[in-house]
Design an enzyme around this catalytic site. Structure first.
Site, PDB file in Angstrom:
ATOM      1  N   LEU A 118     -29.680 -19.385 -15.610  1.00 31.40           N
ATOM      2  CA  LEU A 118     -28.921 -18.707 -14.557  1.00 31.40           C
ATOM      3  C   LEU A 118     -28.886 -17.213 -14.858  1.00 31.40           C
ATOM      4  O   LEU A 118     -28.862 -16.815 -16.020  1.00 31.40           O
ATOM      5  CB  LEU A 118     -27.487 -19.237 -14.513  1.00 31.40           C
ATOM      6  CG  LEU A 118     -27.302 -20.732 -14.288  1.00 31.40           C
ATOM      7  CD1 LEU A 118     -25.828 -21.083 -14.369  1.00 31.40           C
ATOM      8  CD2 LEU A 118     -27.854 -21.139 -12.950  1.00 31.40           C
ATOM      9  N   ASP A 119     -28.891 -16.423 -13.810  1.00 31.78           N
ATOM     10  CA  ASP A 119     -28.737 -14.987 -14.047  1.00 31.78           C
ATOM     11  C   ASP A 119     -27.279 -14.579 -13.810  1.00 31.78           C
ATOM     12  O   ASP A 119     -26.424 -15.417 -13.541  1.00 31.78           O
ATOM     13  CB  ASP A 119     -29.721 -14.181 -13.188  1.00 31.78           C
ATOM     14  CG  ASP A 119     -29.512 -14.419 -11.712  1.00 31.78           C
ATOM     15  OD1 ASP A 119     -28.421 -14.885 -11.359  1.00 31.78           O
ATOM     16  OD2 ASP A 119     -30.431 -14.147 -10.931  1.00 31.78           O
ATOM     17  N   SER A 120     -27.039 -13.287 -13.927  1.00 28.25           N
ATOM     18  CA  SER A 120     -25.642 -12.830 -13.864  1.00 28.25           C
ATOM     19  C   SER A 120     -25.024 -13.125 -12.501  1.00 28.25           C
ATOM     20  O   SER A 120     -23.823 -13.395 -12.398  1.00 28.25           O
ATOM     21  CB  SER A 120     -25.580 -11.345 -14.166  1.00 28.25           C
ATOM     22  OG  SER A 120     -26.392 -10.628 -13.254  1.00 28.25           O
ATOM     23  N   ASP A 161     -25.716 -15.698 -10.616  1.00 31.35           N
ATOM     24  CA  ASP A 161     -25.353 -17.120 -10.611  1.00 31.35           C
ATOM     25  C   ASP A 161     -24.050 -17.330 -11.364  1.00 31.35           C
ATOM     26  O   ASP A 161     -23.235 -18.166 -10.970  1.00 31.35           O
ATOM     27  CB  ASP A 161     -26.458 -17.953 -11.262  1.00 31.35           C
ATOM     28  CG  ASP A 161     -27.722 -17.957 -10.428  1.00 31.35           C
ATOM     29  OD1 ASP A 161     -27.590 -17.972  -9.201  1.00 31.35           O
ATOM     30  OD2 ASP A 161     -28.817 -17.937 -11.011  1.00 31.35           O
TER      31      ASP A 161
END
Lengths: 68, 129
Positions: free
Chosen positions: B94-96, B98
């Site tokens: 997941l990225d920031s 998400d």
């Protein structure tokens, strides 16, 4: 990541846009993926001025979505 | 005109009612006074409920709910990596952004508000305690 205040601003506007997207005519899913892509594409911005411009653009989009 | 007349008639009617009732209540009053002294209000509000009673969620319950929520989160690619200690960006891909969505989902799930400063610190399932 450089300026924590700007980072917070970006996150806040992202949240606001997500909340607005719940009533998006084409569905929340559609809105969310596109919003995510739009924000992710700007993730590389390093310059404060550029980030501010991006936030302004997000504000503009927010108004557009609100007007729907 | 009509309204004024109605008011007047209503006032007269109420006066006459009171007048007629007064002696009646006086006559009843002594009879009522005896049982009223015997009446003891033991359970005046039987239906009272304390909504602030301690009914907090146990840790396992909270963990279970968060795990279910993360499992249903469509961007978590392989749910097998999902554990109590999995890191959002390193393990779950997941990225920031998400992470922001996860935080929002948690806020909704438990109907709470997470302040920004603490939301920044939520980077793994472990830090959700």
């Amino acid at each position: 990541m450089i300026n924590p205040a700007l980072r917070r601003q970006v996150i806040n506007i992202y949240k606001e846009l997500l909340n607005l997207g719940r009533e998006y005519p084409l569905g929340y899913e559609y809105f969310q993926t596109r919003l995510h892509k739009a924000f992710a594409s700007q993730a590389g911005l390093q310059n404060d001025e550029e980030i501010k411009k991006g936030i302004e653009r997000a504000e503009y989009v927010k108004k557009e979505v609100e007007a729907l | 005109m009509i309204r004024a007349a109605l008011f007047q008639s209503a006032r007269c009617a109420s006066r006459s009612v009171i007048r007629t009732q007064l002696p009646a209540s006086r006559a009843i009053a002594p009879c009522l006074s005896v049982p009223s002294t015997c009446y003891t209000p033991t359970s005046r509000y039987p239906g009272i409920r304390c909504y602030s009673a301690p009914a907090g969620l146990s840790k396992t319950e909270v963990e279970g709910r968060i795990m279910d929520m993360l499992k249903n989160f469509d961007k978590v690619k392989d749910a097998s990596k999902l554990s109590n200690t999995s890191h959002f960006s390193n393990d779950l891909g997941l990225d920031s952004l998400d992470t922001v969505e996860v935080v929002m989902a948690i806020e909704e799930e438990f109907s709470i508000e997470i302040p920004d400063k603490e939301a920044d610190g939520i980077l793994s399932s472990e830090s959700l305690d």
